[in-house]
Design a protein around this motif. Structure first.
Motif, mmCIF file in Angstrom:
data_model
loop_
_atom_site.group_PDB
_atom_site.id
_atom_site.type_symbol
_atom_site.label_atom_id
_atom_site.label_comp_id
_atom_site.label_asym_id
_atom_site.label_seq_id
_atom_site.Cartn_x
_atom_site.Cartn_y
_atom_site.Cartn_z
ATOM 1 N N TYR A 1 3.260 9.923 6.605
ATOM 2 C CA TYR A 1 4.599 9.355 6.426
ATOM 3 C C TYR A 1 5.321 10.016 5.264
ATOM 4 O O TYR A 1 6.431 10.532 5.418
ATOM 5 N N TRP A 2 4.697 10.014 4.092
ATOM 6 C CA TRP A 2 5.382 10.529 2.897
ATOM 7 C C TRP A 2 5.558 12.040 2.926
ATOM 8 O O TRP A 2 6.449 12.581 2.264
ATOM 9 N N GLN A 3 4.752 12.740 3.708
ATOM 10 C CA GLN A 3 4.903 14.190 3.827
ATOM 11 C C GLN A 3 5.927 14.591 4.884
ATOM 12 O O GLN A 3 6.223 15.766 5.045
ATOM 13 N N GLY A 4 6.457 13.604 5.608
ATOM 14 C CA GLY A 4 7.473 13.908 6.613
ATOM 15 C C GLY A 4 6.921 14.543 7.871
ATOM 16 O O GLY A 4 7.586 15.374 8.507
ATOM 17 N N VAL A 5 5.696 14.145 8.258
ATOM 18 C CA VAL A 5 5.084 14.679 9.478
ATOM 19 C C VAL A 5 5.763 14.073 10.699
ATOM 20 O O VAL A 5 6.059 12.878 10.726
ATOM 21 N N ARG B 1 2.836 5.900 -2.830
ATOM 22 C CA ARG B 1 3.963 6.721 -3.296
ATOM 23 C C ARG B 1 3.872 6.953 -4.800
ATOM 24 O O ARG B 1 4.015 8.084 -5.278
ATOM 25 N N LEU B 2 3.645 5.891 -5.544
ATOM 26 C CA LEU B 2 3.555 6.003 -7.001
ATOM 27 C C LEU B 2 2.467 6.980 -7.428
ATOM 28 O O LEU B 2 2.655 7.778 -8.343
ATOM 29 N N ALA C 1 0.826 -1.213 0.000
ATOM 30 C CA ALA C 1 0.000 0.000 0.000
ATOM 31 C C ALA C 1 0.857 1.258 0.000
ATOM 32 O O ALA C 1 0.542 2.239 -0.689
ATOM 33 N N LEU C 2 1.943 1.241 0.762
ATOM 34 C CA LEU C 2 2.837 2.403 0.813
ATOM 35 C C LEU C 2 3.483 2.671 -0.540
ATOM 36 O O LEU C 2 3.637 3.828 -0.947
ATOM 37 N N SER D 1 11.646 5.206 -2.962
ATOM 38 C CA SER D 1 10.760 4.116 -2.577
ATOM 39 C C SER D 1 11.343 3.354 -1.391
ATOM 40 O O SER D 1 12.555 3.159 -1.300
ATOM 41 N N ARG D 2 10.481 2.892 -0.508
ATOM 42 C CA ARG D 2 10.930 2.029 0.589
ATOM 43 C C ARG D 2 11.455 0.701 0.050
ATOM 44 O O ARG D 2 12.196 0.002 0.733
ATOM 45 N N LEU D 3 11.063 0.349 -1.172
ATOM 46 C CA LEU D 3 11.482 -0.916 -1.753
ATOM 47 C C LEU D 3 12.744 -0.784 -2.597
ATOM 48 O O LEU D 3 13.188 -1.763 -3.203
#
Length: 212
Positions: free
Chosen positions: A165-169, A86-87, A81-82, A95-97
């Motif tokens: 997460y992706w916004q860096g909160v 992201r995509l 899902a992450l 990417s975390r991957l």
């Protein structure tokens, strides 16, 4: 970088002796993301990466695989899902991957070690190898730690967590919903880590001849 902050002068990685891949990379002197490794294979890979269309989910066709993805960590609904989120919403974020996971200072390294029982003696210092296509993001790892610690059904609106997460909160409060109708609140602390789509080299072993 996804923030206005400067790129750290040094990065720090826990290199555990029982992790064969990490130890091998450390002995060679290089930790490199699979995004950057994959760029060497074809012009198509370069175009996908530059356009923000590179998909690192297994089976999507990216020509290199990161140790994180190869370890099987990707094979979870959360990581899938992450990556899809992201995509669709943050396509130019590492990417975390694919990325190398690192800390940008000893303070956050120590904070993570204290919370998760990691051995500080395995913490090693690295330098970023300059390359025009490097991508770096400073993110709060505790959003992911929290998501892993709960039953998925107790957190409605997963998109809020993925955006945070992706916004860096940093610190954030979540509301949990239980089958009994009870609700509870949980505040996520901040431990800052970096995702690096790039190449990190050992600080004690300069490699001036490293190619891009």
């Amino acid at each position: 970088m996804n923030t206005d902050e400067d790129t750290p002068d040094s990065f720090f990685i826990f290199v555990k002796k029982d992790n064969f891949v990490a130890m091998n990379n450390y002995n060679v002197g290089i930790f490199e993301s699979s995004a950057i490794s994959g760029l060497r294979y074809s012009q198509e890979a370069i175009e996908l990466y530059v356009q923000g269309r590179a998909n690192f989910l297994p089976g999507a066709g990216w020509p290199a695989v990161s140790p994180y993805a190869a370890s099987g960590h990707w094979n979870s609904p959360l990581e899938t899902a992450l990556e899809i989120h992201r995509l669709n919403n943050f396509p130019f974020m590492p990417s975390r991957l694919s990325a190398v996971y690192a800390f940008g200072d000893r303070e956050n390294s120590a904070k993570a070690a204290a919370k998760y029982g990691w051995d500080m003696s395995t913490l090693k210092e690295f330098k970023l190898h300059p390359f025009a296509l490097t991508r770096i993001a400073r993110l709060n790892m505790e959003h992911i730690s929290f998501a892993r610690s709960i039953r998925p059904e107790t957190l409605p609106g997963k998109e809020a967590l993925m955006n945070a997460y992706w916004q860096g909160v940093g610190e954030m409060q979540y509301e949990l919903h239980y089958d009994t109708g009870e609700r509870a609140h949980h505040t996520v602390d901040a431990i800052w880590e970096y995702l690096v789509d790039g190449t990190l080299t050992r600080a004690d072993r300069p490699q001036p001849g490293l190619g891009s």
